[in-house]
Design a protein around this motif. Structure first.
Motif, PDB file in Angstrom:
ATOM      1  N   SER A   1      -6.552  10.432 -39.215  1.00 23.47           N
ATOM      2  CA  SER A   1      -5.695  11.365 -39.945  1.00 23.47           C
ATOM      3  C   SER A   1      -6.481  11.895 -41.136  1.00 23.47           C
ATOM      4  O   SER A   1      -7.402  11.227 -41.617  1.00 23.47           O
ATOM      5  CB  SER A   1      -4.406  10.683 -40.410  1.00 23.47           C
ATOM      6  N   ALA A   2      -6.123  13.084 -41.603  1.00 23.28           N
ATOM      7  CA  ALA A   2      -6.892  13.717 -42.677  1.00 23.28           C
ATOM      8  C   ALA A   2      -5.988  14.285 -43.753  1.00 23.28           C
ATOM      9  O   ALA A   2      -4.823  14.612 -43.506  1.00 23.28           O
ATOM     10  CB  ALA A   2      -7.765  14.826 -42.106  1.00 23.28           C
ATOM     11  N   THR A   3      -6.555  14.385 -44.952  1.00 23.30           N
ATOM     12  CA  THR A   3      -5.913  15.077 -46.064  1.00 23.30           C
ATOM     13  C   THR A   3      -6.904  16.108 -46.594  1.00 23.30           C
ATOM     14  O   THR A   3      -8.111  15.928 -46.478  1.00 23.30           O
ATOM     15  CB  THR A   3      -5.518  14.108 -47.196  1.00 23.30           C
ATOM     16  N   GLY A   4      -6.375  17.160 -47.173  1.00 21.25           N
ATOM     17  CA  GLY A   4      -7.236  18.204 -47.701  1.00 21.25           C
ATOM     18  C   GLY A   4      -7.389  19.336 -46.710  1.00 21.25           C
ATOM     19  O   GLY A   4      -6.868  19.293 -45.590  1.00 21.25           O
TER      20      GLY A   4
ATOM     21  N   MET B   1      -5.993  -2.699 -41.750  1.00 19.32           N
ATOM     22  CA  MET B   1      -7.141  -2.188 -42.482  1.00 19.32           C
ATOM     23  C   MET B   1      -7.480  -0.789 -41.971  1.00 19.32           C
ATOM     24  O   MET B   1      -7.084  -0.395 -40.889  1.00 19.32           O
ATOM     25  CB  MET B   1      -8.327  -3.129 -42.299  1.00 19.32           C
ATOM     26  N   ALA B   2      -8.226  -0.046 -42.749  1.00 16.75           N
ATOM     27  CA  ALA B   2      -8.590   1.316 -42.375  1.00 16.75           C
ATOM     28  C   ALA B   2     -10.025   1.597 -42.771  1.00 16.75           C
ATOM     29  O   ALA B   2     -10.574   0.979 -43.680  1.00 16.75           O
ATOM     30  CB  ALA B   2      -7.656   2.313 -43.042  1.00 16.75           C
ATOM     31  N   ILE B   3     -10.601   2.535 -42.069  1.00 17.84           N
ATOM     32  CA  ILE B   3     -11.958   3.003 -42.355  1.00 17.84           C
ATOM     33  C   ILE B   3     -11.825   4.422 -42.868  1.00 17.84           C
ATOM     34  O   ILE B   3     -11.090   5.229 -42.291  1.00 17.84           O
ATOM     35  CB  ILE B   3     -12.826   2.932 -41.080  1.00 17.84           C
ATOM     36  N   GLU B   4     -12.547   4.730 -43.938  1.00 17.35           N
ATOM     37  CA  GLU B   4     -12.400   6.045 -44.546  1.00 17.35           C
ATOM     38  C   GLU B   4     -13.713   6.813 -44.571  1.00 17.35           C
ATOM     39  O   GLU B   4     -14.795   6.235 -44.503  1.00 17.35           O
ATOM     40  CB  GLU B   4     -11.854   5.896 -45.965  1.00 17.35           C
ATOM     41  N   GLY B   5     -13.566   8.123 -44.687  1.00 11.89           N
ATOM     42  CA  GLY B   5     -14.720   8.998 -44.784  1.00 11.89           C
ATOM     43  C   GLY B   5     -14.299  10.334 -45.336  1.00 11.89           C
ATOM     44  O   GLY B   5     -13.130  10.557 -45.655  1.00 11.89           O
ATOM     45  N   GLY B   6     -15.264  11.236 -45.452  1.00 11.21           N
ATOM     46  CA  GLY B   6     -14.941  12.550 -45.973  1.00 11.21           C
ATOM     47  C   GLY B   6     -16.131  13.474 -45.964  1.00 11.21           C
ATOM     48  O   GLY B   6     -17.242  13.106 -45.578  1.00 11.21           O
ATOM     49  N   CYS B   7     -15.868  14.663 -46.430  1.00  9.06           N
ATOM     50  CA  CYS B   7     -16.878  15.719 -46.439  1.00  9.06           C
ATOM     51  C   CYS B   7     -17.821  15.577 -47.629  1.00  9.06           C
ATOM     52  O   CYS B   7     -17.642  14.714 -48.491  1.00  9.06           O
ATOM     53  CB  CYS B   7     -16.193  17.071 -46.481  1.00  9.06           C
ATOM     54  N   ARG B   8     -18.783  16.456 -47.692  1.00  6.58           N
ATOM     55  CA  ARG B   8     -19.780  16.453 -48.759  1.00  6.58           C
ATOM     56  C   ARG B   8     -19.167  16.747 -50.118  1.00  6.58           C
ATOM     57  O   ARG B   8     -19.495  16.113 -51.119  1.00  6.58           O
ATOM     58  CB  ARG B   8     -20.879  17.481 -48.447  1.00  6.58           C
ATOM     59  N   CYS B   9     -18.238  17.704 -50.191  1.00  6.38           N
ATOM     60  CA  CYS B   9     -17.683  18.098 -51.494  1.00  6.38           C
ATOM     61  C   CYS B   9     -16.516  17.231 -51.942  1.00  6.38           C
ATOM     62  O   CYS B   9     -16.129  17.295 -53.104  1.00  6.38           O
ATOM     63  CB  CYS B   9     -17.289  19.572 -51.477  1.00  6.38           C
TER      64      CYS B   9
ATOM     65  N   THR C   1      -8.959   9.101 -42.617  1.00  4.79           N
ATOM     66  CA  THR C   1      -8.764   7.673 -42.447  1.00  4.79           C
ATOM     67  C   THR C   1      -8.689   7.386 -40.955  1.00  4.79           C
ATOM     68  O   THR C   1      -8.031   8.112 -40.204  1.00  4.79           O
ATOM     69  CB  THR C   1      -7.456   7.214 -43.122  1.00  4.79           C
ATOM     70  N   ILE C   2      -9.361   6.335 -40.539  1.00  2.51           N
ATOM     71  CA  ILE C   2      -9.309   5.862 -39.156  1.00  2.51           C
ATOM     72  C   ILE C   2      -8.586   4.522 -39.177  1.00  2.51           C
ATOM     73  O   ILE C   2      -8.981   3.602 -39.908  1.00  2.51           O
ATOM     74  CB  ILE C   2     -10.722   5.697 -38.563  1.00  2.51           C
ATOM     75  N   ALA C   3      -7.516   4.416 -38.420  1.00  9.67           N
ATOM     76  CA  ALA C   3      -6.727   3.185 -38.355  1.00  9.67           C
ATOM     77  C   ALA C   3      -7.441   2.187 -37.447  1.00  9.67           C
ATOM     78  O   ALA C   3      -7.180   2.109 -36.249  1.00  9.67           O
ATOM     79  CB  ALA C   3      -5.316   3.482 -37.848  1.00  9.67           C
ATOM     80  N   ALA C   4      -8.384   1.464 -38.029  1.00  3.70           N
ATOM     81  CA  ALA C   4      -9.168   0.463 -37.289  1.00  3.70           C
ATOM     82  C   ALA C   4      -9.780  -0.508 -38.283  1.00  3.70           C
ATOM     83  O   ALA C   4      -9.972  -0.168 -39.453  1.00  3.70           O
ATOM     84  CB  ALA C   4     -10.270   1.142 -36.483  1.00  3.70           C
ATOM     85  N   ASP C   5     -10.080  -1.698 -37.812  1.00  6.98           N
ATOM     86  CA  ASP C   5     -10.742  -2.699 -38.651  1.00  6.98           C
ATOM     87  C   ASP C   5     -12.237  -2.470 -38.728  1.00  6.98           C
ATOM     88  O   ASP C   5     -12.880  -2.774 -39.718  1.00  6.98           O
ATOM     89  CB  ASP C   5     -10.480  -4.112 -38.131  1.00  6.98           C
ATOM     90  N   ARG C   6     -12.802  -1.954 -37.624  1.00  7.43           N
ATOM     91  CA  ARG C   6     -14.237  -1.687 -37.585  1.00  7.43           C
ATOM     92  C   ARG C   6     -14.528  -0.689 -36.467  1.00  7.43           C
ATOM     93  O   ARG C   6     -13.689  -0.457 -35.596  1.00  7.43           O
ATOM     94  CB  ARG C   6     -15.040  -2.966 -37.390  1.00  7.43           C
ATOM     95  N   ILE C   7     -15.726  -0.146 -36.512  1.00  3.72           N
ATOM     96  CA  ILE C   7     -16.178   0.776 -35.467  1.00  3.72           C
ATOM     97  C   ILE C   7     -17.490   0.232 -34.927  1.00  3.72           C
ATOM     98  O   ILE C   7     -18.446   0.047 -35.677  1.00  3.72           O
ATOM     99  CB  ILE C   7     -16.394   2.204 -36.010  1.00  3.72           C
ATOM    100  N   ASP C   8     -17.511  -0.035 -33.639  1.00  5.51           N
ATOM    101  CA  ASP C   8     -18.726  -0.541 -33.000  1.00  5.51           C
ATOM    102  C   ASP C   8     -19.397   0.489 -32.102  1.00  5.51           C
ATOM    103  O   ASP C   8     -20.584   0.394 -31.836  1.00  5.51           O
ATOM    104  CB  ASP C   8     -18.411  -1.783 -32.166  1.00  5.51           C
ATOM    105  N   ALA C   9     -18.633   1.448 -31.607  1.00  8.81           N
ATOM    106  CA  ALA C   9     -19.145   2.414 -30.635  1.00  8.81           C
ATOM    107  C   ALA C   9     -19.878   3.548 -31.352  1.00  8.81           C
ATOM    108  O   ALA C   9     -19.320   4.607 -31.615  1.00  8.81           O
ATOM    109  CB  ALA C   9     -18.010   2.948 -29.774  1.00  8.81           C
ATOM    110  N   ILE C  10     -21.146   3.292 -31.670  1.00 11.54           N
ATOM    111  CA  ILE C  10     -21.982   4.257 -32.388  1.00 11.54           C
ATOM    112  C   ILE C  10     -23.123   4.682 -31.464  1.00 11.54           C
ATOM    113  O   ILE C  10     -23.714   3.839 -30.788  1.00 11.54           O
ATOM    114  CB  ILE C  10     -22.596   3.622 -33.663  1.00 11.54           C
ATOM    115  N   TYR C  11     -23.417   5.962 -31.436  1.00 15.83           N
ATOM    116  CA  TYR C  11     -24.567   6.423 -30.669  1.00 15.83           C
ATOM    117  C   TYR C  11     -25.284   7.542 -31.412  1.00 15.83           C
ATOM    118  O   TYR C  11     -24.721   8.174 -32.299  1.00 15.83           O
ATOM    119  CB  TYR C  11     -24.162   6.886 -29.265  1.00 15.83           C
ATOM    120  N   SER C  12     -26.524   7.745 -31.046  1.00 12.57           N
ATOM    121  CA  SER C  12     -27.320   8.847 -31.597  1.00 12.57           C
ATOM    122  C   SER C  12     -27.585   9.844 -30.486  1.00 12.57           C
ATOM    123  O   SER C  12     -27.947   9.458 -29.374  1.00 12.57           O
ATOM    124  CB  SER C  12     -28.646   8.331 -32.158  1.00 12.57           C
TER     125      SER C  12
END
Length: 145
Positions: free
Chosen positions: A52-55, A1-9, A15-26
Motif C-alpha cells: 500500500s502507498a501514501t503520497g 510487522m511491515a517493511i517500508e520504502g519510498g521514493c528518492r524525494c 508499506t509491504i505487509a510482511a515480516d521479511r522479503i526473501d525473493a530477491i533477484y537481479s
C-alpha cells in the motif's frame, strides 16, 4: 510487522505487509540497465495485495515485447519507479529493491538475463543464473531455495 520504502524525494512512501522479503533477484537485461542507469536492477517479489502507498503515485502501462501489460507505479513528484505488476505474472508485485528502507540487508537469489550483463560484473557460482527470463517454475525454485 511491515517493511517500508519510498521514493528518492520522500513524497511517496509504501508499506509491504510482511515480516521479511526473501525473493530477491537481479535483472541484467538492457531495459533494466536503461531504466536504472546502471549495470542491472535489483527486484523484490511480493504477493499482490501486500503493498500500500501514501503520497502522489502515478501509474502507467507498458506493453512488453511478448505482449504482456506491465503496470508501473512511480512517485508523482520525482518519478522514481517503485513497483510494477505484469499481466504475465498475476498475483505478483515486483518492487524496486533499492527503494526499500533497509535494502542493504538484501541479497539476490537469482540473476536473470545474464546474456546481457556487463562484462565487468562478476557473479558468484552459488547463485543461479539464467541467460534470459526463466520459466515460472525455474524462477520460483530459484527464489525460494
Amino acid at each position: 510487522m511491515a517493511i517500508e520504502g519510498g521514493c528518492r524525494c520522500g513524497a511517496t512512501r509504501y508499506t509491504i505487509a510482511a515480516d521479511r522479503i526473501d525473493a530477491i533477484y537481479s535483472c541484467h537485461c538492457t531495459d533494466c540497465q536503461r531504466w536504472s542507469g546502471s549495470a542491472f536492477s535489483e527486484q523484490a517479489v511480493v504477493p499482490e495485495g501486500t503493498i500500500s502507498a501514501t503520497g502522489p503515485l502515478i501509474e502507467f502501462t507498458l506493453t512488453t515485447p511478448s505482449g504482456a501489460q506491465s503496470r508501473q507505479r512511480a512517485c508523482g513528484v520525482c518519478h522514481t519507479r517503485l513497483w510494477n505488476t505484469n499481466s504475465s505474472r498475476p498475483g505478483i508485485v515486483t518492487v524496486r529493491a533499492g527503494t526499500l528502507d533497509h535494502n542493504r540487508t538484501l541479497a539476490p537469489r537469482a540473476h536473470i538475463w545474464v546474456k546481457s550483463k556487463q562484462p565487468w560484473v562478476v557473479l558468484t557460482d552459488d547463485v543461479p543464473t539464467f541467460e534470459e527470463t526463466p520459466s515460472m517454475a525455474e524462477f520460483s525454485a530459484a527464489l525460494t531455495r
